[in-house]
Each structure stands twice: as structure tokens, then as C-alpha cells.
Design a protein around this motif. Structure first.
Motif, PDB file in Angstrom:
ATOM      1  N   ILE A  60       0.980  -1.022   0.020  1.00 42.28           N
ATOM      2  CA  ILE A  60      -0.076   0.013   0.115  1.00 42.28           C
ATOM      3  C   ILE A  60       0.913   0.989   0.006  1.00 42.28           C
ATOM      4  O   ILE A  60       1.757   1.335   0.663  1.00 42.28           O
ATOM      5  CB  ILE A  60      -0.891  -0.001   1.057  1.00 42.28           C
ATOM      6  CG1 ILE A  60      -1.801  -1.228   1.059  1.00 42.28           C
ATOM      7  CG2 ILE A  60      -1.682   1.374   1.441  1.00 42.28           C
ATOM      8  CD1 ILE A  60      -2.618  -1.392   2.579  1.00 42.28           C
ATOM      9  N   HIS A  62       0.988   5.341   0.198  1.00 44.10           N
ATOM     10  CA  HIS A  62       0.347   6.760   0.732  1.00 44.10           C
ATOM     11  C   HIS A  62       1.322   8.024   0.035  1.00 44.10           C
ATOM     12  O   HIS A  62       2.579   7.869   0.240  1.00 44.10           O
ATOM     13  CB  HIS A  62       0.023   6.889   1.879  1.00 44.10           C
ATOM     14  CG  HIS A  62      -0.959   5.824   2.642  1.00 44.10           C
ATOM     15  ND1 HIS A  62      -2.010   5.679   2.078  1.00 44.10           N
ATOM     16  CD2 HIS A  62      -0.914   4.640   3.253  1.00 44.10           C
ATOM     17  CE1 HIS A  62      -2.689   4.763   2.720  1.00 44.10           C
ATOM     18  NE2 HIS A  62      -1.868   4.243   3.547  1.00 44.10           N
ATOM     19  N   GLY A  63       0.993   9.046  -0.400  1.00 46.61           N
ATOM     20  CA  GLY A  63       1.791  10.094  -0.788  1.00 46.61           C
ATOM     21  C   GLY A  63       2.394  10.095  -2.129  1.00 46.61           C
ATOM     22  O   GLY A  63       3.120  11.044  -2.191  1.00 46.61           O
ATOM     23  N   ARG A  64       2.015   9.168  -2.826  1.00 43.98           N
ATOM     24  CA  ARG A  64       2.733   9.157  -4.192  1.00 43.98           C
ATOM     25  C   ARG A  64       2.195  10.409  -5.023  1.00 43.98           C
ATOM     26  O   ARG A  64       3.269  10.899  -5.688  1.00 43.98           O
ATOM     27  CB  ARG A  64       2.313   7.876  -4.836  1.00 43.98           C
ATOM     28  CG  ARG A  64       2.887   7.624  -6.353  1.00 43.98           C
ATOM     29  CD  ARG A  64       2.277   6.372  -6.807  1.00 43.98           C
ATOM     30  NE  ARG A  64       3.008   5.000  -6.630  1.00 43.98           N
ATOM     31  CZ  ARG A  64       2.220   3.991  -6.560  1.00 43.98           C
ATOM     32  NH1 ARG A  64       1.190   3.909  -6.911  1.00 43.98           N
ATOM     33  NH2 ARG A  64       2.979   2.940  -6.068  1.00 43.98           N
ATOM     34  N   THR A 202       3.368  -1.021   3.913  1.00 47.18           N
ATOM     35  CA  THR A 202       2.790   0.091   3.540  1.00 47.18           C
ATOM     36  C   THR A 202       4.079   1.115   3.271  1.00 47.18           C
ATOM     37  O   THR A 202       5.235   0.886   4.003  1.00 47.18           O
ATOM     38  CB  THR A 202       2.131   0.935   4.525  1.00 47.18           C
ATOM     39  OG1 THR A 202       1.151  -0.037   4.912  1.00 47.18           O
ATOM     40  CG2 THR A 202       1.761   2.082   4.192  1.00 47.18           C
ATOM     41  N   ILE A 204       5.037   5.056   2.695  1.00 45.73           N
ATOM     42  CA  ILE A 204       4.382   6.563   2.749  1.00 45.73           C
ATOM     43  C   ILE A 204       5.628   7.610   2.630  1.00 45.73           C
ATOM     44  O   ILE A 204       6.459   7.664   3.269  1.00 45.73           O
ATOM     45  CB  ILE A 204       4.064   6.877   4.464  1.00 45.73           C
ATOM     46  CG1 ILE A 204       3.141   5.751   4.967  1.00 45.73           C
ATOM     47  CG2 ILE A 204       3.186   8.054   4.506  1.00 45.73           C
ATOM     48  CD1 ILE A 204       2.747   5.927   6.383  1.00 45.73           C
ATOM     49  N   LYS A 231       5.936   9.207  11.225  1.00 43.96           N
ATOM     50  CA  LYS A 231       5.084   8.231  10.519  1.00 43.96           C
ATOM     51  C   LYS A 231       5.061   6.906  11.250  1.00 43.96           C
ATOM     52  O   LYS A 231       4.064   6.248  11.177  1.00 43.96           O
ATOM     53  CB  LYS A 231       5.505   8.262   9.127  1.00 43.96           C
ATOM     54  CG  LYS A 231       5.509   9.146   8.133  1.00 43.96           C
ATOM     55  CD  LYS A 231       4.024   9.529   7.885  1.00 43.96           C
ATOM     56  CE  LYS A 231       3.851  10.433   6.629  1.00 43.96           C
ATOM     57  NZ  LYS A 231       3.997  11.934   7.080  1.00 43.96           N
ATOM     58  N   THR A 235       0.990   5.562  12.575  1.00 44.69           N
ATOM     59  CA  THR A 235       0.495   4.571  11.764  1.00 44.69           C
ATOM     60  C   THR A 235       0.473   3.220  12.388  1.00 44.69           C
ATOM     61  O   THR A 235       1.156   2.878  13.159  1.00 44.69           O
ATOM     62  CB  THR A 235       1.037   4.620  10.371  1.00 44.69           C
ATOM     63  OG1 THR A 235       2.348   4.520  10.351  1.00 44.69           O
ATOM     64  CG2 THR A 235       0.988   6.131   9.794  1.00 44.69           C
TER      65      THR A 235
END
Length: 235
Positions: A60, A62-64, A202, A204, A231, A235
């Protein structure tokens, strides 16, 4: 079962690398410069997807959207297991070159890819460190990003982050390229020593850290460490 799965993981890794070698070799023979870098990175991207599919690992990201494809970055990430390398290959939209330990170039087949596609450094050799630094500066100048693990190697401490080396931050100051932070979660949970399991990882991305006139190597380290810890803890 975790140890049996780890054996399975090694076999799968060896097979995927062996099958990708002819494709890498073709790229190394037929392409040069940025075209070679982009094609090689694409092969790594595909190989990483195959590995994670066969491992039963879901990534997963995030922030791409914070990562601009036309920007040249110094990517940095925390490092807890060998799964981090294919994970960031899948997560990062930009073409980049890794800085790898010199020992990796000695691994059959895999070492061939490292020698021809990425950079390697013998950290205990001052001259070799200087050589790799010059090569990385030239890489950034020609428009190809870098990806470094500032901890240098896998974090084997009980702390969330190990001590950072200077390299990434020195490059940032010398080239004025932004640092893009990638925090990796759950890596050690899936692969720890000789134990491996399927599951979820994940990545990020945080906003870029632009070098300021009053920044030093230590202040840049602090900014990256604070962002990664934030982070990791929230998380």
C-alpha cells in the motif's frame, strides 16, 4: 512454517532474478544513458511486482501524488529487511539509482545487475566513498534520482531507526536537490532473519525537504528522522 516460507522466498527470488538476467543484459547492450536507466528501472519494477505477488505481499502506497515525475530527488527510506528494496521499486514512480553495499556485487546473478544498473560503495574505504559520491553527483546532474537508505544497512537495533550516515545529506547540500522521505512500515514483521510470512507492507511518501541556507548535515538528518519517526509512531 515461517522458516519454510523463507526457503520458498529464497527460491522464488533466485528464479525471478535468473529469468530477468537476459532482459537486463539486452538493455545493458542496446541502451545508454537515461534510456538505459529507465529501461533497467522498469525491469526492476516488473520483477518486484512478480516477487510480491508470489510472496503473497500486498503493498500500500500513500503520498505518491507528492512525488513529481519530472523532478530529480534524493529519495531516502528506513531499512528493516530485504523486502524494502522491491517495495520502494514498486512504490516510486521516478527512475532512480540505488546505492548498494559492495558486498551485494559479489552475489551471483544479482551482483551482475547491481554492477551495471546501480552504484556500490565499500564504506570502510575512504577513496571508494569519494568515488561513489562523485558518481552520484553526476547521476543527479544528468537528471536521474537516487535512492539511499541513510541507516546504511538493515536496522538490527531495538530502536525504530538506526544512526544515519552522512551521504544523502551531504549530497543534498552539495547539489541543492530535494530530499524525498519514504517511510516503510511492517517490513520486519514479514521478513525477520530466517522467518518470512505473507501480509501487507506500506510505503508513505512525505513532502520534499528542500535544503535551506542555514541547513547543515545534522539539521537535515534531524528533519528526516523526525518525519520518519512521526510516520512510524502514528500509523
Amino acid at each position: 512454517m515461517k522458516r519454510l516460507f523463507a526457503i520458498y522466498g529464497v527460491i522464488v527470488f533466485a528464479l525471478v532474478i535468473a529469468l530477468s538476467i537476459p532482459v537486463y543484459y539486452y538493455v545493458f547492450l542496446t541502451k545508454k544513458g537515461i534510456a538505459r536507466d529507465r529501461a533497467g528501472h522498469r525491469i526492476s519494477w516488473v520483477s518486484a511486482h512478480i516477487l510480491f505477488y508470489l510472496y503473497g505481499i500486498r503493498l500500500i502506497v500513500h503520498g505518491r501524488e507528492l512525488v513529481k515525475r519530472d523532478e530529480v530527488y534524493i529519495f531516502v527510506a528506513n531499512h528493516n529487511s530485504l523486502l524494502d528494496v522491491p517495495a520502494v521499486a514498486m512504490a516510486t514512480p521516478n527512475t532512480y539509482k540505488f546505492l548498494a553495499k559492495h558486498e551485494l556485487t559479489k552475489i551471483p546473478l544479482f551482483g551482475y545487475i547491481i554492477k551495471n544498473l546501480y552504484f556500490s560503495v565499500e564504506r570502510k574505504d575512504k577513496e571508494d566513498r569519494a568515488r561513489s559520491m562523485n558518481e552520484m553527483k553526476a547521476c543527479l546532474d544528468r537528471g536521474v534520482s537516487l535512492f539511499l537508505f541513510p541507516e546504511g544497512t538493515r536496522n538490527k537495533t531495538r530502536e525504530p531507526l538506526a544512526v544515519f550516515y552522512d551521504g544523502a545529506f551531504k549530497l543534498c547540500l552539495h547539489t541543492q536537490r530535494p530530499i524525498m522521505v519514504c517511510t516503510i512500515l511492517n517490513s520486519k514483521h514479514l521478513l525477520n532473519g530466517t522467518q518470512m510470512r505473507p501480509g501487507r507492507m506500506t510505503c508513505i511518501f512525505s513532502g520534499p525537504i528542500l535544503p535551506q541556507p542555514d541547513d547543515t548535515i545534522d539539521t537535515l538528518k534531524d528533519k528526516v528522522r523526525i518525519e520518519m519517526l512521526r510516520k512510524l509512531q502514528t500509523t
